[in-house]
Write an enzyme that holds these catalytic residues in place. Structure first.
Site: not given
Ligand code: PMP
Length: 429
Positions: A141, A221, A244, A384
């Site tokens: 990500h 996740q 999440k 992302c």
């Molecule tokens: N790492 C992973 C694997 C994610 O799925 C996400 C959120 N989509 C993030 C980092 C970032 O998390 P946040 O937007 O809550 O800071």
């Protein structure tokens, strides 16, 4: 709560009563929420915990001599103990942050500060020199990629990437070659937010340890979907987000082994994280407070503790089993739909309930709109993880992701709709 016994299998249909948002319709269709990987829905217990705090005990913590301040401080530190226990940390090893992005940036900037000579002798061991290597994976990500790109640019370190096989599993042979004596940091996801595959943490930690590199786990996740014990996993640092895992926005955590948190220099500075301050310099509290500058999001920590208690009462083994069952049903059905290609189609690997796919001849955004017209909420785009999509020759995909309240009929609604999507857009099957 509807299912208070951690030994009983999870009953998603019964749990839905705890999530009022799920009872609505989108147009004429009942809402089918398959976007928990982006953000999960919140049970009433989480919202109630936050509201109750705000209406009954709201006050700033760790300051003030009045009764409310003492009660708020107690609730806030109790919340830390609850969430720490949920992820295999203890209170001193769990730093509150605004979420995984904030946690990962904290670590990368703090290592940058060590490189700039801040933090004294203990921190010097974390400093990077030009030519040192930061190893990530091809499946990150952006939140676990860009902070390391920026750190590399600031320090002269080199970023290297563990490749992913076509089936979505990491290339561990390549990892064993890439992680070497110049490696100082190894950062990787426990579970990719696109592929849903549980990565081999123990193997990667062993490779990193053998060369004295710091390990950073993106557990965004995994914490919502599996039993996770950071201390048992042996990682040095780990990041997760509250929103999440059925919790509120704007709160998350950074776990760190005590020695690492002690050695990391501070990043954000200001009130509430100091022992003494003069006009010219400051001394800092020990971790976790040294990383918690400024007024903290107290009600969110209390909501997050309620989310951890909710999941704990379900039993994370039961949650994982439920996720696996949903994932198996989804993947098996997706494989049968002509024109659907799964990203990361490895079989025989451990997964959570995340499936990303491409529909030949139909743009992911069109698929998303078609599904929305049937009340089905999925994520479309690159999630992302642009470099990962490029690796699979795509700019976008469709992602369906589950949570504790996802039922088999949610999956069936998705599969039925996908069976029609190519014909609707006039693409030959
Ligand atoms: N790492 C992973 C694997 C994610 O799925 C996400 C959120 N989509 C993030 C980092 C970032 O998390 P946040 O937007 O809550 O800071």
């Amino acid at each position: 709560m509807s299912s208070p016994n951690a030994d009983t299998p999870l009953d998603p249909a019964a749990l839905r009563a705890d999530f009022p948002i799920l009872s609505q319709t989108i147009g004429d269709a009942p809402l089918v929420y398959l976007d928990s990987g982006a953000t999960s829905q919140k049970p009433r217990a989480v919202v109630d915990a936050e509201v109750d705090f705000l209406l009954r005990a709201n006050s700033a913590v760790h300051r003030g001599a009045h009764t409310l301040a003492a009660e708020a401080t107690e609730l806030y530190e109790d919340a830390r103990a609850t969430v720490a226990g949920f992820v295999g940390a203890d209170e001193e090893t769990l730093v509150w942050t605004a979420g995984a992005t904030a946690s990962l940036n904290l670590v990368a900037y703090a290592i940058g500060n060590a490189t700039a000579g801040r933090g004294g002798a203990a921190s010097a061991a974390l400093a990077l020199r030009a030519g040192d290597e930061i190893v990530v994976t091809e499946i990150e990500h952006h939140a676990n990629l860009i902070p390391w790109q920026e750190l590399a640019a600031r320090t002269g370190a080199v970023l290297r990437h563990i490749p992913v096989h076509d089936d979505g599993t990491l290339d561990l042979d390549a990892a064993a070659t890439l992680i070497g004596e110049r490696t100082r940091v190894v950062a990787f996801p426990h579970v990719s937010n696109v592929l849903g595959i549980v990565n081999p943490v123990a193997e990667l930690v062993a490779l990193a340890r053998a060369v004295g590199a710091v390990t950073v786990l993106d557990a965004c996740q995994s914490v919502p979907n599996l039993p996770v014990d950071f201390a048992a996993l042996g990682v040095d640092l780990a990041a997760f987000s509250g929103h999440k895992m059925l919790g509120p926005y704007g709160i998350g955590g950074l776990y760190g082994r005590r020695e690492i948190l002690d050695a990391l220099p501070v990043f954000l500075t200001g009130g509430s994280m100091v022992t003494t301050v003069t006009q010219d310099e400051a001394e800092f509290l020990p971790a976790p407070q040294k990383f918690e500058a400024g007024t903290q999001p107290v009600s969110q920590t209390i909501g997050l503790a309620a989310a951890a208690r909710y999941l704990d009462a379900l039993g994370m083994d039961a949650v994982r089993d439920h996720e696996r069952a949903i994932e198996r049903r989804t993947m098996a059905a997706l494989r049968e739909i002509p024109g659907v290609r799964l990203l990361g189609d490895a079989s025989g690997v451990d997964r959570v309930g995340i499936a990303a796919f491409d529909v030949a001849g139909v743009h992911a955004h069109d698929v998303g709109q078609f599904l929305d017209a049937r009340g089905i909420a999925v994520r479309v785009g690159h999630h992302c993880a642009k470099p990962l999509h490029a690796r699979f020759g795509l700019t976008a995909s469709v992602r369906a992701s589950a949570s504790v309240f996802t039922t088999e009929s949610d999956v069936d609604a998705l599969i039925d709709a996908l069976g029609d999507v190519r014909a609707y857009f006039g693409v030959d099957a």
